[in-house]
Scaffold this active site. Structure first.
Site, mmCIF file in Angstrom:
data_model
loop_
_atom_site.group_PDB
_atom_site.id
_atom_site.type_symbol
_atom_site.label_atom_id
_atom_site.label_comp_id
_atom_site.label_asym_id
_atom_site.label_seq_id
_atom_site.Cartn_x
_atom_site.Cartn_y
_atom_site.Cartn_z
ATOM 1 N N GLU A 1 25.785 159.247 65.877
ATOM 2 C CA GLU A 1 27.180 158.794 65.776
ATOM 3 C C GLU A 1 28.057 159.528 66.782
ATOM 4 O O GLU A 1 28.971 158.951 67.381
ATOM 5 C CB GLU A 1 27.693 159.009 64.359
ATOM 6 C CG GLU A 1 27.012 158.101 63.351
ATOM 7 C CD GLU A 1 27.339 158.487 61.925
ATOM 8 O OE1 GLU A 1 27.984 157.700 61.233
ATOM 9 O OE2 GLU A 1 26.954 159.586 61.499
ATOM 10 N N LYS B 1 22.445 161.695 50.656
ATOM 11 C CA LYS B 1 22.720 161.248 52.026
ATOM 12 C C LYS B 1 22.026 162.092 53.103
ATOM 13 O O LYS B 1 21.946 163.312 52.998
ATOM 14 C CB LYS B 1 24.228 161.278 52.297
ATOM 15 C CG LYS B 1 25.023 160.214 51.585
ATOM 16 C CD LYS B 1 24.684 158.796 52.018
ATOM 17 C CE LYS B 1 25.285 158.432 53.339
ATOM 18 N NZ LYS B 1 26.745 158.295 53.302
ATOM 19 N N SER C 1 45.332 177.113 87.360
ATOM 20 C CA SER C 1 44.128 176.318 87.109
ATOM 21 C C SER C 1 42.906 177.211 86.976
ATOM 22 O O SER C 1 41.806 176.736 86.733
ATOM 23 C CB SER C 1 43.914 175.295 88.235
ATOM 24 O OG SER C 1 43.840 175.952 89.493
ATOM 25 N N SER D 1 25.829 164.980 53.097
ATOM 26 C CA SER D 1 27.176 164.703 52.632
ATOM 27 C C SER D 1 27.614 165.822 51.700
ATOM 28 O O SER D 1 26.806 166.359 50.948
ATOM 29 C CB SER D 1 27.196 163.362 51.885
ATOM 30 O OG SER D 1 28.310 163.308 51.020
ATOM 31 N N THR E 1 18.391 139.407 68.758
ATOM 32 C CA THR E 1 19.580 138.964 69.492
ATOM 33 C C THR E 1 20.608 138.634 68.419
ATOM 34 O O THR E 1 20.232 138.188 67.323
ATOM 35 C CB THR E 1 19.314 137.707 70.349
ATOM 36 O OG1 THR E 1 19.016 136.611 69.478
ATOM 37 C CG2 THR E 1 18.157 137.917 71.315
ATOM 38 N N HIS E 2 21.855 138.872 68.714
ATOM 39 C CA HIS E 2 22.924 138.681 67.711
ATOM 40 C C HIS E 2 22.635 139.478 66.444
ATOM 41 O O HIS E 2 23.082 139.100 65.366
ATOM 42 C CB HIS E 2 23.094 137.198 67.357
ATOM 43 C CG HIS E 2 23.184 136.301 68.548
ATOM 44 N ND1 HIS E 2 24.379 135.934 69.113
ATOM 45 C CD2 HIS E 2 22.210 135.729 69.306
ATOM 46 C CE1 HIS E 2 24.140 135.145 70.159
ATOM 47 N NE2 HIS E 2 22.837 135.013 70.301
ATOM 48 N N GLN F 1 45.394 168.668 91.039
ATOM 49 C CA GLN F 1 44.767 169.769 90.317
ATOM 50 C C GLN F 1 44.242 169.302 88.958
ATOM 51 O O GLN F 1 43.279 169.856 88.435
ATOM 52 C CB GLN F 1 45.786 170.907 90.135
ATOM 53 C CG GLN F 1 45.220 172.134 89.456
ATOM 54 C CD GLN F 1 46.164 173.309 89.572
ATOM 55 O OE1 GLN F 1 46.317 173.889 90.641
ATOM 56 N NE2 GLN F 1 46.823 173.640 88.479
ATOM 57 N N ASN G 1 22.748 161.776 57.040
ATOM 58 C CA ASN G 1 23.559 160.989 57.972
ATOM 59 C C ASN G 1 23.137 161.205 59.431
ATOM 60 O O ASN G 1 22.823 162.328 59.819
ATOM 61 C CB ASN G 1 25.035 161.344 57.798
ATOM 62 C CG ASN G 1 25.550 160.946 56.429
ATOM 63 O OD1 ASN G 1 25.118 159.951 55.857
ATOM 64 N ND2 ASN G 1 26.466 161.747 55.889
#
Ligand code: ARG
Length: 466
Positions: A299, A292, A27, A286, A158-159, A331, A294
């Site tokens: 994420e 793009k 270990s 991208s 909401t929703h 361990q 991103n």
């Protein structure tokens, strides 16, 4: 060769472990990070042995000097770790034995079982303090964005449907609350870790006259009054892994918070919302689509939360069927704990960095929050103030909304005559319900998003986060 290598427990063996077994059971590749705590524990233990007369002061000092030297070597990256010595404890003890004859007495009245339990409790206290520091830093980054955009209003959802207007700051303060709860949880984990198992031995303590309270005090396992906290059951002390699970649970829940914050920001950064521009430094492009940008950091925050939950689950399953007390399965408790620690720290740093670079798109926020439908509830409250029962008012405003939809006009563009066909409670001032600033000012109660409350919260957070 292997038999000599395992001089620490090789006495009853005629052959050493197979090469494969060494690779399987080592270990040290991951528990070497416990070295500073292992050294701290060994210094306290040997100080105690000297105090009760099991070793001499000279031997104690030689052990301390040797451990300090090893500690410096490790910190400088000059220490050679050996897989054949299995773990961090044996590696350090073997290195000490090579330099200090008295090292042969260090393991008096101690087992690796109480040793590793002690190391890990020291580790948890440090890890929790470190994480709390990173939580505070992330909170400060959030507070700064709130301060820079004090007057910005956005729709609350909401929703994932537009619900009611809120100050952006109010939304961000919900994140501060989440993170404050996380910090509290880590403080609790640190408190639960704050008990010294050393002296529990392998399972049943020792016949030697040790002073557990002395060691506990030296290692800082004390209550608020400075009284030593020594664990109260030797079998419990070497088999208990609750703190590991609580720590991983605190990380997993913090990860859920990171993930929810990330999801909000991903939505807000999408073309459909455009409330916010993300910093280039935390986005990627991208390989195919040139336009793009991103939101990768966000994420990944969402993704890492899965990993943090996995680590918690690993620990729960690991411990679930084990008979008391120590079993070598345990361990395997360290990789998920260390991973949760490292990933939580990384997530907090990335969260802070991404948030620090946010630019609010004020125009888009203003357009979105100008939607009068967000104040439909305020219109019902208007009727309530004029003596209409809420259910009736709610129904009436629903009919007004439908009427506006039929007429294809915004809610606040209907005429008084038109809304009076729905309910006689509407008077000339009905349309003032759509005055956004006035609507916000009416939300005065504790915890509401009105300007006075938000100002209070600004003060509170500024004070808390210094
Ligand atoms: N490396 C071991 C662990 O992390 C230390 C304890 C070993 N104890 C034992 N009885 N083999 O669990």
């Amino acid at each position: 060769m292997a038999k000599q290598a395992q001089a620490t427990w090789g006495g009853r063996f005629s052959a050493g472990p197979a090469e494969l077994m060494l690779r399987f059971s080592e270990s040290v590749s991951f528990d070497r990070r416990l070295a500073p705590f292992d050294i701290q524990g060994s210094k306290a233990h040997s100080a105690m042995l000297a105090k009760v007369g099991l070793i001499s002061q000279k031997e104690r000092d030689a052990i301390h000097r040797g451990l300090d030297a090893i500690g410096r070597e490790i910190a400088a990256g000059q220490f050679t770790w050996h897989t054949k010595f299995e773990d961090v404890h044996m590696n350090i003890e073997q290195a000490l034995t090579r330099r200090v004859p008295a090292a042969a007495k260090l393991h008096t009245a101690r087992s690796r079982n109480d040793q590793v339990a002690t190391d890990m409790r020291l580790y948890f206290k440090a890890a929790c303090a470190e994480i709390i520091g990173h939580i505070t830093a992330a909170q400060r980054a959030i507070l700064k964005v709130a301060e820079k955009n004090r007057d910005v209003l956005i729709p609350g959802y909401t929703h994932l449907q537009r619900a009611q207007p809120v100050f952006l700051a109010h939304h961000l303060f919900a994140y501060l609350e989440m993170l404050a709860r996380d910090a509290e949880r880590f403080a609790t984990v640190a408190d639960h870790a704050n008990w010294c198992p050393l002296g529990s031995g392998a399972i049943a303590g020792t016949t030697l006259p040790i002073d557990r309270e002395f060691t506990a005090k030296l290692l800082g396992f004390v209550d608020e009054a400075g009284r030593p906290r020594a664990t109260r059951n030797s079998m419990g002390a070497v088999s208990d892994r609750d703190t590991y699970i609580e720590f991983a649970a605190a990380c997993a829940l913090a990860g859920v918070h990171f993930s929810r914050i990330a999801e909000d920001l991903i939505l807000w950064a999408s073309h459909e919302f455009k409330f916010v521009d993300l910093p280039d430094a935390f986005c990627t492009g991208s390989s195919l689509m040139p336009q793009k940008k991103n939101p990768d950091s966000l994420e990944l925050l969402r993704g890492k939360s899965a990993r943090l939950q996995g680590n918690l689950h690993t620990l729960l399953v690991l411990v679930k069927g084990l008979p008391l007390t120590y079993n070598r399965d345990l361990q395997e408790d360290k990789p998920p704990v260390f991973d949760s620690h490292d990933q939580t720290v990384l997530c907090l740093q990335v969260l802070a960095g991404t948030i620090a670079g946010l630019k609010m798109n004020r125009a888009k926020c203003a357009t979105a929050v100008a939607d009068p439908a967000l104040l439909a509830t305020d219109l019902a409250d208007y009727l309530v103030r004029r003596g209409v029962a809420f259910r009736e008012a709610h129904h009436a405003v629903g009919a007004v909304v439908r009427l506006a939809e039929e007429k294809k006009v915004a809610l606040d563009r209907l005429t008084l005559a038109e809304v009076r066909t729905v309910h006689p409670g509407f008077a000339r001032d009905w349309v003032e319900s759509f005055h956004l600033q006035k609507a916000m000012a009416r939300r005065q109660g504790t915890g509401m998003p009105g300007p006075a409350q938000v100002a209070l919260q600004f003060k509170r957070w500024a004070k808390l986060l210094g």
